[in-house]
Design an enzyme around this catalytic site. Structure first.
Site, PDB file in Angstrom:
ATOM      1  N   ASP A 127       0.818  -1.224   0.000  1.00 46.44           N
ATOM      2  CA  ASP A 127       0.000   0.000   0.000  1.00 46.44           C
ATOM      3  C   ASP A 127       0.856   1.279   0.000  1.00 46.44           C
ATOM      4  OD1 ASP A 127      -2.157  -1.648   0.084  1.00 46.44           O
ATOM      5  OD2 ASP A 127      -2.842  -1.088   2.090  1.00 46.44           O
ATOM      6  N   GLU A 222      -9.940  -0.102  -2.851  1.00 43.91           N
ATOM      7  CA  GLU A 222     -10.923  -0.871  -2.068  1.00 43.91           C
ATOM      8  C   GLU A 222     -11.452  -0.092  -0.858  1.00 43.91           C
ATOM      9  OE1 GLU A 222      -8.865  -4.294  -0.414  1.00 43.91           O
ATOM     10  OE2 GLU A 222      -7.320  -3.007   0.430  1.00 43.91           O
TER      11      GLU A 222
HETATM   12  O1  F6P Z   1      -2.023  -4.114   3.844  1.00 45.59           O
HETATM   13  C1  F6P Z   1      -1.856  -4.615   2.580  1.00 45.59           C
HETATM   14  C2  F6P Z   1      -3.148  -5.170   2.044  1.00 45.59           C
HETATM   15  O2  F6P Z   1      -2.839  -5.802   0.830  1.00 45.59           O
HETATM   16  C3  F6P Z   1      -4.286  -4.161   1.899  1.00 45.59           C
HETATM   17  O3  F6P Z   1      -4.201  -3.417   0.727  1.00 45.59           O
HETATM   18  C4  F6P Z   1      -5.469  -5.062   1.956  1.00 45.59           C
HETATM   19  O4  F6P Z   1      -6.634  -4.389   2.402  1.00 45.59           O
HETATM   20  C5  F6P Z   1      -5.081  -6.103   2.928  1.00 45.59           C
HETATM   21  O5  F6P Z   1      -3.674  -6.168   2.901  1.00 45.59           O
HETATM   22  C6  F6P Z   1      -5.681  -7.463   2.630  1.00 45.59           C
HETATM   23  O6  F6P Z   1      -5.288  -8.329   3.637  1.00 45.59           O
HETATM   24  P1  F6P Z   1      -5.565  -9.902   3.647  1.00 45.59           P
HETATM   25  O7  F6P Z   1      -4.658 -10.541   2.660  1.00 45.59           O
HETATM   26  O8  F6P Z   1      -5.260 -10.312   5.029  1.00 45.59           O
HETATM   27  O9  F6P Z   1      -6.987 -10.090   3.259  1.00 45.59           O
END
Ligand code: F6P
Length: 345
Positions: A127, A222
């Site tokens: 991010d 998102e």
């Molecule tokens: O923090 C990085 C990230 O890829 C975010 O962009 C995203 O909301 C989150 O991790 C998704 O996490 P997980 O793989 O635990 O669903």
């Protein structure tokens, strides 16, 4: 000296480059040994450990993910967590911990450091929202993947005269959406920092049609909210919270595509890139940045810069207090957003 290393939170292309660099620098530069704790903080709580010698890191540089595994375990959820970590470090004769993670993992590192654990940090997230550093490794890879996807969606949107909404990652910060959107020539970009209304998005699509363009590409992070729902909840896939209190985001792309079709009558579809952005081989930029971070983190241990993390400022690798990286997030500032807006249709 014996170092322990762990990777916590969401995985990220470039993690293996960091681990490899930590091992090479420690063994060849200082004659130290390195162990890896598996699955982030869980490895320390559950004694999941492996020796990291030069052989263990051979061939991992181009590999995505992390050879150590990762998890979103929060040791502070358990009242005895901190003590168990201390005991484990003692039992394994680990002198200093190298913690590779984003805001949550580094937030735990800050608390442990305050409690006297000797550690240094390495910031990580696709991010790119960790404060104190211009870039985190993984971001460039995610950006390349998202840009390529936007290019691909462009040709099919154009062939079918469709609006395609592309949902990319970015929970609190819209860096991926903004930079991939600009690089991919998106007609509008929606990010968490600057909500816009459905009307504005539909206005863009309509204006393009008036100018003879029968397709549009809209990129949305998102974590973005529509202005009409500002103050309301972000779109979530699941209300179940992880150990750091985060819900699982997702759904804004579908909602937006529905609303655009409803209001403009133009056929609209959406595509959610999801974890594709986090998987696979890191770009050369991320391998190089990860390598620089790994080497400098070991040098930071040698200088006893405990409680600090490596960071990149301009072209230089520097170090800053970890607390600077986790107090608040590095979100997209107005200047970047204004640049993107130049290209909104
Ligand atoms: O923090 C990085 C990230 O890829 C975010 O962009 C995203 O909301 C989150 O991790 C998704 O996490 P997980 O793989 O635990 O669903």
């Amino acid at each position: 000296m014996r170092l322990g290393v762990l990777t916590g939170g969401g995985d990220c292309p470039g993690l293996n480059a960091v681990i490899r660099a930590v091992v090479h620098r420690s063994i060849k530069g200082y004659g130290w040994s390195v162990v890896g704790f598996r699955h982030g903080w869980r490895g320390l709580l559950q004694s999941e450990i492996e020796e990291l010698d030069l052989k263990a890191v051979s061939g991992i540089l181009p590999r995505g993910g992390t050879i150590l595994g990762t998890s979103r375990t929060n040791p502070y959820q358990d009242p005895g967590g901190e003590a168990r970590i201390r005991d484990e470090l003692k039992l394994r004769a680990v002198d200093v911990l190298i913690v590779i993670g984003g805001e949550d993992t580094l937030g735990v590192a800050v608390k442990l450091h305050e409690a006297g654990v000797r550690l240094v940090g390495i910031p990580k997230t696709i991010d790119n929202d960790v404060n104190g550093t211009d870039y985190t490794f993984g971001f460039d890879t995610a950006l390349s993947i998202a840009t390529e996807a936007i290019d691909r969606l462009h040709t099919t949107a154009e062939s079918h005269d469709r609006v395609i909404v592309v949902e990319v990652m970015g929970r609190h910060a819209g860096w991926i959406a903004l930079e991939a959107g600009v690089a991919g020539g998106a007609d509008m970009i929606l990010i968490p920092e600057y909500p816009v209304s459905v009307e504005e998005v539909c206005g863009v699509v309509q204006r393009r049609h008036e100018h003879g363009k029968n397709f549009s590409i809209i990129v949305v992070a998102e974590g973005a909210r529509l202005q009409d729902t500002e103050g309301g909840p972000v779109e979530v896939q699941s209300e179940r919270r992880d150990a750091f209190g985060h819900v699982r985001l997702g759904g804004i792309g579908a909602t937006l595509a529905d609303r655009i079709e409803e209001r403009t009558g133009f056929e609209s579809r959406y595509s959610v890139l999801g974890h594709i952005q986090r998987g696979g081989s890191p770009t050369a930029f991320d391998r190089f940045l990860g390598t620089r971070f790994g080497v400098k983190a070991v040098d930071l241990v040698q200088r006893e810069g405990f409680g600090r993390m490596v960071a990149i400022r301009g072209m230089k690798i520097v170090d800053v207090p970890i607390v600077e990286g986790v107090g608040s997030l590095k979100t997209v500032d107005r200047e970047f957003y204004e640049l993107a807006k130049v290209f909104f249709s």
